[in-house]
Design a protein around this motif. Sequence first.
Motif, PDB file in Angstrom:
ATOM      1  N   ALA A 117       0.840  -1.205   0.000  1.00 31.98           N
ATOM      2  CA  ALA A 117       0.000   0.000   0.000  1.00 31.98           C
ATOM      3  C   ALA A 117       0.873   1.253   0.000  1.00 31.98           C
ATOM      4  N   GLY A 118       1.961   1.232   0.788  1.00 25.90           N
ATOM      5  CA  GLY A 118       2.888   2.358   0.800  1.00 25.90           C
ATOM      6  C   GLY A 118       3.556   2.552  -0.545  1.00 25.90           C
ATOM      7  N   LEU A 119       3.922   1.458  -1.176  1.00 25.13           N
ATOM      8  CA  LEU A 119       4.549   1.535  -2.496  1.00 25.13           C
ATOM      9  C   LEU A 119       3.563   2.040  -3.547  1.00 25.13           C
ATOM     10  N   LEU A 120       2.333   1.550  -3.511  1.00 24.51           N
ATOM     11  CA  LEU A 120       1.330   1.967  -4.491  1.00 24.51           C
ATOM     12  C   LEU A 120       0.987   3.453  -4.378  1.00 24.51           C
ATOM     13  N   ALA A 121       1.196   4.030  -3.197  1.00 27.02           N
ATOM     14  CA  ALA A 121       0.939   5.464  -3.019  1.00 27.02           C
ATOM     15  C   ALA A 121       1.841   6.303  -3.924  1.00 27.02           C
ATOM     16  N   LEU A 122       2.986   5.742  -4.338  1.00 29.51           N
ATOM     17  CA  LEU A 122       3.908   6.440  -5.242  1.00 29.51           C
ATOM     18  C   LEU A 122       3.480   6.336  -6.705  1.00 29.51           C
ATOM     19  N   LYS A 123       2.438   5.541  -6.968  1.00 29.41           N
ATOM     20  CA  LYS A 123       1.949   5.277  -8.335  1.00 29.41           C
ATOM     21  C   LYS A 123       3.077   4.800  -9.260  1.00 29.41           C
ATOM     22  N   PRO A 124       3.752   3.742  -8.848  1.00 22.08           N
ATOM     23  CA  PRO A 124       4.883   3.258  -9.638  1.00 22.08           C
ATOM     24  C   PRO A 124       4.436   2.556 -10.917  1.00 22.08           C
ATOM     25  N   GLN A 125       5.353   2.505 -11.851  1.00 26.21           N
ATOM     26  CA  GLN A 125       5.194   1.693 -13.053  1.00 26.21           C
ATOM     27  C   GLN A 125       6.393   0.756 -13.074  1.00 26.21           C
ATOM     28  N   ILE A 126       6.123  -0.544 -13.144  1.00 27.13           N
ATOM     29  CA  ILE A 126       7.181  -1.541 -13.051  1.00 27.13           C
ATOM     30  C   ILE A 126       7.180  -2.419 -14.288  1.00 27.13           C
ATOM     31  N   VAL A 127       8.363  -2.842 -14.671  1.00 23.68           N
ATOM     32  CA  VAL A 127       8.524  -3.812 -15.752  1.00 23.68           C
ATOM     33  C   VAL A 127       9.336  -4.964 -15.178  1.00 23.68           C
ATOM     34  N   LEU A 128       8.787  -6.162 -15.261  1.00 23.41           N
ATOM     35  CA  LEU A 128       9.483  -7.368 -14.810  1.00 23.41           C
ATOM     36  C   LEU A 128      10.061  -8.066 -16.036  1.00 23.41           C
ATOM     37  N   GLY A 129      11.376  -8.169 -16.100  1.00 24.05           N
ATOM     38  CA  GLY A 129      12.025  -8.799 -17.248  1.00 24.05           C
ATOM     39  C   GLY A 129      12.892  -9.964 -16.829  1.00 24.05           C
ATOM     40  N   ASN A 130      13.519 -10.596 -17.811  1.00 25.31           N
ATOM     41  CA  ASN A 130      14.402 -11.745 -17.576  1.00 25.31           C
ATOM     42  C   ASN A 130      13.753 -12.768 -16.651  1.00 25.31           C
ATOM     43  N   ARG A 131      12.515 -13.074 -16.940  1.00 24.28           N
ATOM     44  CA  ARG A 131      11.736 -13.982 -16.091  1.00 24.28           C
ATOM     45  C   ARG A 131      12.125 -15.426 -16.358  1.00 24.28           C
TER      46      ARG A 131
END
Length: 188
Positions: A117-131
């Motif tokens: 919830a604390g992280l989402l407050a920053l409105k992040p955009q994430i890319v998960l690569g090299n999965r």
Amino acid sequence: MIGSIRKSWQSAFEGHEVSTQAAEGTDDGVTRSCFLRMMAAGALAAGFSGSARAAVPAKASGVPPVTDIDKLYDAWQERMNSGDLEGLVDLYVEDVYYVNPDGVALSGKAAVRTDLAGLLALKPQIVLGNRRHMVYENIALTTNHWRMNFFNADGVKQELTGGGIEVMRKEADGGWRYIIDDASRSAS
């Protein structure tokens, strides 16, 4: 139980030497491949002990389970980027062991909810690569690299990078969920 865990750990290291730096006390001596073997051994042991618990159906959350392991990272990324806290938290088991990107270890879904919830407050955009993932029956060991962008309080764009190592288990509802999530790994 302890014997099966010890046997799994011992077989994970068969034929592998600890680095000379470790013998001199200048390095922990655990390479990425050794670490992954240790995690896999632990996951296998956890899978054997957790199989009875996996037979208990998960609580219905209203969020459809992710039944295709190849789609789990997509679901996590999509839910993070859209700010879907309930959807993110549903991807974890009740007693999850979670290490956040700052290296803080947390136990249980409630702690994960608060942290996310604390992280989402920053409105992040994430890319998960090299999965990557390795699956054994209903347990999977997975790795990824991630890149996250967000704006700080001054409106300046920030970028963080890192890596994750996770252990997932297929639950009774057919959904894959994290039982261990370590998002604090270096992306290098």
